[in-house]
Design an enzyme around this catalytic site. Structure first.
Site, PDB file in Angstrom:
ATOM      1  CD  GLN A  44      -2.914  -1.186   2.280  1.00  0.00           C
ATOM      2  OE1 GLN A  44      -2.588  -1.776   3.305  1.00  0.00           O
ATOM      3  NE2 GLN A  44      -4.058  -0.567   2.161  1.00  0.00           N
ATOM      4  NE  ARG A  81      -0.197  -4.511  12.102  1.00  0.00           N
ATOM      5  CZ  ARG A  81      -1.201  -4.672  11.222  1.00  0.00           C
ATOM      6  NH1 ARG A  81      -1.981  -3.649  10.909  1.00  0.00           N
ATOM      7  NH2 ARG A  81      -1.436  -5.845  10.681  1.00  0.00           N
ATOM      8  CG  HIS A  99      -0.832  -6.116   5.479  1.00  0.00           C
ATOM      9  ND1 HIS A  99      -0.913  -5.457   6.679  1.00  0.00           N
ATOM     10  CD2 HIS A  99      -1.931  -5.751   4.792  1.00  0.00           C
ATOM     11  CE1 HIS A  99      -2.013  -4.719   6.717  1.00  0.00           C
ATOM     12  NE2 HIS A  99      -2.644  -4.878   5.576  1.00  0.00           N
ATOM     13  CD  GLU A 140      -7.830  -6.861   8.227  1.00  0.00           C
ATOM     14  OE1 GLU A 140      -8.008  -6.845   7.000  1.00  0.00           O
ATOM     15  OE2 GLU A 140      -8.267  -5.967   8.983  1.00  0.00           O
ATOM     16  CG  ASN A 155      -6.374  -5.187  11.934  1.00  0.00           C
ATOM     17  OD1 ASN A 155      -5.574  -4.923  12.827  1.00  0.00           O
ATOM     18  ND2 ASN A 155      -5.998  -5.480  10.703  1.00  0.00           N
ATOM     19  CE1 TYR A 166      -9.850   0.605   9.505  1.00  0.00           C
ATOM     20  CE2 TYR A 166      -9.582  -1.747   9.908  1.00  0.00           C
ATOM     21  CZ  TYR A 166      -9.059  -0.534   9.511  1.00  0.00           C
ATOM     22  OH  TYR A 166      -7.753  -0.447   9.112  1.00  0.00           O
ATOM     23  CD  GLU A 186      -5.135  -2.701   9.575  1.00  0.00           C
ATOM     24  OE1 GLU A 186      -6.205  -2.418   9.016  1.00  0.00           O
ATOM     25  OE2 GLU A 186      -4.308  -3.502   9.095  1.00  0.00           O
ATOM     26  CD1 TRP A 231      -5.941   2.192   7.187  1.00  0.00           C
ATOM     27  CD2 TRP A 231      -4.266   0.796   7.720  1.00  0.00           C
ATOM     28  NE1 TRP A 231      -5.325   1.834   6.022  1.00  0.00           N
ATOM     29  CE2 TRP A 231      -4.293   0.980   6.320  1.00  0.00           C
ATOM     30  CE3 TRP A 231      -3.290  -0.037   8.287  1.00  0.00           C
ATOM     31  CZ2 TRP A 231      -3.380   0.346   5.476  1.00  0.00           C
ATOM     32  CZ3 TRP A 231      -2.396  -0.662   7.440  1.00  0.00           C
ATOM     33  CH2 TRP A 231      -2.441  -0.469   6.048  1.00  0.00           C
ATOM     34  CD  GLU A 279      -8.033   0.481   2.068  1.00  0.00           C
ATOM     35  OE1 GLU A 279      -7.072   0.864   2.753  1.00  0.00           O
ATOM     36  OE2 GLU A 279      -8.560  -0.633   2.210  1.00  0.00           O
ATOM     37  CD1 TRP A 280      -6.294  -3.172   1.247  1.00  0.00           C
ATOM     38  CD2 TRP A 280      -4.831  -4.086  -0.171  1.00  0.00           C
ATOM     39  NE1 TRP A 280      -5.161  -3.488   1.953  1.00  0.00           N
ATOM     40  CE2 TRP A 280      -4.253  -4.045   1.127  1.00  0.00           C
ATOM     41  CE3 TRP A 280      -4.062  -4.629  -1.223  1.00  0.00           C
ATOM     42  CZ2 TRP A 280      -2.957  -4.514   1.394  1.00  0.00           C
ATOM     43  CZ3 TRP A 280      -2.769  -5.101  -0.945  1.00  0.00           C
ATOM     44  CH2 TRP A 280      -2.249  -5.039   0.343  1.00  0.00           C
ATOM     45  CG  PHE A 308      -8.310   4.348   5.745  1.00  0.00           C
ATOM     46  CD1 PHE A 308      -8.996   4.080   6.917  1.00  0.00           C
ATOM     47  CD2 PHE A 308      -8.733   3.734   4.577  1.00  0.00           C
ATOM     48  CE1 PHE A 308     -10.079   3.212   6.931  1.00  0.00           C
ATOM     49  CE2 PHE A 308      -9.822   2.865   4.579  1.00  0.00           C
ATOM     50  CZ  PHE A 308     -10.491   2.609   5.757  1.00  0.00           C
TER      51      PHE A 308
HETATM   52  O1  LGS Z   1      -6.008  -0.880   4.123  1.00  0.00           O
HETATM   53  C1  LGS Z   1      -6.556  -1.758   4.931  1.00  0.00           C
HETATM   54  C2  LGS Z   1      -7.427  -1.205   6.007  1.00  0.00           C
HETATM   55  C3  LGS Z   1      -8.399  -0.123   5.679  1.00  0.00           C
HETATM   56  O2  LGS Z   1      -9.692  -0.615   6.100  1.00  0.00           O
HETATM   57  C4  LGS Z   1      -5.563  -2.696   5.600  1.00  0.00           C
HETATM   58  O3  LGS Z   1      -4.530  -3.081   4.752  1.00  0.00           O
HETATM   59  C5  LGS Z   1      -6.343  -3.914   5.995  1.00  0.00           C
HETATM   60  O4  LGS Z   1      -5.570  -4.660   6.888  1.00  0.00           O
HETATM   61  C6  LGS Z   1      -7.735  -3.645   6.584  1.00  0.00           C
HETATM   62  O5  LGS Z   1      -8.638  -4.559   6.030  1.00  0.00           O
HETATM   63  N1  LGS Z   1      -8.273  -2.314   6.358  1.00  0.00           N
HETATM   64  C7  LGS Z   1      -9.574  -1.925   6.419  1.00  0.00           C
HETATM   65  N2  LGS Z   1     -10.548  -2.674   6.769  1.00  0.00           N
HETATM   66  C8  LGS Z   1     -11.882  -2.284   6.851  1.00  0.00           C
HETATM   67  C9  LGS Z   1     -12.517  -2.345   5.533  1.00  0.00           C
HETATM   68  C10 LGS Z   1     -12.358  -3.654   4.863  1.00  0.00           C
HETATM   69  C11 LGS Z   1     -12.875  -3.573   3.450  1.00  0.00           C
HETATM   70  C12 LGS Z   1     -14.116  -4.323   3.317  1.00  0.00           C
HETATM   71  C13 LGS Z   1     -15.022  -3.709   2.305  1.00  0.00           C
HETATM   72  C14 LGS Z   1     -16.396  -4.312   2.393  1.00  0.00           C
HETATM   73  C15 LGS Z   1     -17.376  -3.607   1.530  1.00  0.00           C
END
Ligand code: LGS
Length: 499
Positions: free
Chosen positions: A42, A100, A145, A191, A331, A333, A404, A451, A458-459, A467
């Site tokens: 990332q 991290r 990761h 994750e 992690n 959110y 996170e 995070w 962002e993937w 973020f």
């Molecule tokens: O960038 C990622 C962050 C941001 O939000 C990080 O690399 C991951 O480890 C983590 O999954 N992260 C993250 N998670 C919450 C959103 C997950 C996306 C799911 C989307 C569903 C609609």
């Protein structure tokens, strides 16, 4: 093992008293790690430099740009590979005592075990680690990761073939040997419960496979795949922990754990079905990986629903799993409502579909919290306290690092607006207050990472969401502190309004 679980589930978030927001660093235990997080793909960029091999994400973003919201990739990202000194300086100014980050496996072992170690890759992380330590910033390192050498994806389907276990074990060993004299916090996987679903159930991450009826890549893949991948990951994790504990821990004095993505699920209604559905969602989210690590077995709910689609642990595997982790990385959110999809039909296209649960952010037209840019992710700070309590109760008062937690905003290309991120300030303040409250309640939380340190790739959302505590201009690579960075610094240094 699940003592008190029902009680936790029944404590509706809605009736919890809001946490006091008089937040102070002094409320947290001495030595608490306060940091920010990133991951290699990332932020690093430099995707083909200095002997790095292609990773699965390099190839995926290049060949499936349609699967990324803005069609972009991490070729350059934050150019952190070249700007790490500036980024360490930023962290120093921010006042964090830990960072991290993850190691790019393809930078260290471009072809896996076959091709040998890339010394330039080792040198990059050596320099980064040394620069951090010089500023009193503790490296907190993730081995996996989401990215791995592409050659291993073609050879094993990434995590589908058992041969990947030896590859990971070797990679982890190379890292312990090269960096373990200075790195005291290791996590094996980030994750795995999330990325196995995205990679092998929903077809959204490489190697882009689906399990019917989920996802939209009707390649006829088997329903077992997410669980086979998870099984290989669990055993790869266990082997790396075993190696670290036997050969490195006494000498190097570090700790090792694993990071799990944990939403908190609240029953949508008081019906028994929805209460059981919320429990089932937690089981498919958290117990899937942590029950084997703590109790040597997959959870009962998963076994009942998946029967032979869920692998069995052999006696030898069970032995290996008995090596305890030193901590769990959480992690977290969002919290979300869970609705049962067994007794009444619902559309099964969400992340929770394999648990026969429908997740929704709304109850009687009222949202569970303030929405963030990511659909299905809401600002519900009390969920943090619940998830910590839950892990604490189910897993023997284990040490927890919140690895996170963060707030997303749509990128509107207006820097002034993006840096004036009061939503993020409120979010972080609320979540930190709830962590403090969980600690007062007896949970052993020992660290917290926002995070993310800075906006990044962002993937599957590409650069469409931000973020970061720091705004990044992806044309000039200029980093600018947002309001949240200033807020975090004031909180950490005890100066300013938070002091
Ligand atoms: O960038 C990622 C962050 C941001 O939000 C990080 O690399 C991951 O480890 C983590 O999954 N992260 C993250 N998670 C919450 C959103 C997950 C996306 C799911 C989307 C569903 C609609």
């Amino acid at each position: 093992a699940a003592t008190g679980v029902a009680a936790v589930l029944l404590a509706s978030l809605a009736i919890l008293a809001p946490s006091a927001r008089g937040l102070n660093r002094g409320e947290f235990p001495t030595g608490f790690l306060f940091g920010a997080a990133t991951s290699a793909y990332q932020v690093e960029g430099a995707y083909l430099e200095d002997g790095k091999g292609l990773s699965n994400w390099d190839v995926f973003t290049h060949t499936h740009s349609g699967d990324i919201d803005d069609g972009r990739n991490g070729d350059v990202a934050d150019d952190h590979y070249h700007r790490y000194m500036e980024d360490v300086e930023i962290m120093h100014n921010l006042g964090v005592n830990s960072y991290r980050f993850s190691i790019s496996w393809a930078r260290i072992l471009p072809r896996g075990k076959l091709g040998g170690i890339n010394s330039a890759g080792i040198a990059f992380y050596d320099h980064l680690i040394d620069a951090l330590l010089q500023k009193g910033i503790e490296p907190f390192v993730t081995l996996h990761h989401f990215d791995l050498p592409y050659e291993l994806e073609t050879r094993y389907g990434s995590w589908l073939g058992a041969g990947i276990r030896e590859e990971f074990d070797h990679y982890a060993d190379v890292c312990f040997q090269a960096f373990g004299d200075r790195v005291k916090f290791w996590t094996t996987f980030n994750e795995p419960n999330l990325f196995t679903k995205f990679a092998y159930m929903l077809g959204a991450y490489p190697p882009k496979r689906c399990s019917p009826p989920f996802g939209n890549c009707h390649s006829g893949n088997s329903q077992q795949e997410p669980y086979i991948a998870a099984h290989n990951i669990l055993m790869s994790h266990a082997a790396a922990v075993d190696n670290y504990k036997k050969n490195y821990q006494a000498k190097q004095g570090g700790l090792i754990g694993i990071v799990i993505s944990m939403k908190f699920y609240e029953p949508l209604t008081n019906s028994t079905e929805d209460i059981v559905a919320a429990q089932r969602a937690l089981s498919f989210e958290i117990h899937w990986f942590l029950d084997p690590i703590f109790f040597g077995e997959y959870p009962k709910e998963m076994r009942e629903m998946l029967s032979s689609n869920l692998p069995e642990f052999t006696p030898a595997e069970k032995m290996l799993l008995q090596n305890r982790v030193d901590f769990i990385g959480v992690n977290h959110y969002t919290a979300i409502y869970a609705k049962d999809c067994i007794s009444s039909p619902c559309e099964l296209n969400t992340y929770e579909g394999n648990a026969l649960v429908f997740a929704t952010g709304e109850k009687d037209g009222v949202r569970i919290g303030k929405p963030t840019a990511l659909g299905g992710f809401y600002d519900v700070p009390e969920g943090m306290e619940q998830v910590i309590k839950y892990v604490n109760q189910r897993y023997e008062n284990v040490t927890i690092y919140v690895t996170e937690n963060g707030y997303s905003e749509y990128n509107n290309n207006n820097m002034e607006d993006m840096t004036n991120d009061t939503g993020r300030v409120n979010y972080l303040e609320g979540y930190l207050s709830c962590i403090s409250s969980a600690i007062r309640g007896g949970a052993k939380v020992r660290g917290y990472f926002v995070w993310s340190l800075m906006d990044n790739f962002e993937w599957r959302f590409g650069f469409t969401v931000r973020f970061g505590l720091y705004h990044v201009d992806f044309v000039t690579q200029q980093r600018t502190p947002k309001k949240s960075a200033k807020w975090y610094r004031d909180f950490l240094t005890g100066s300013g309004p938070m002091g």
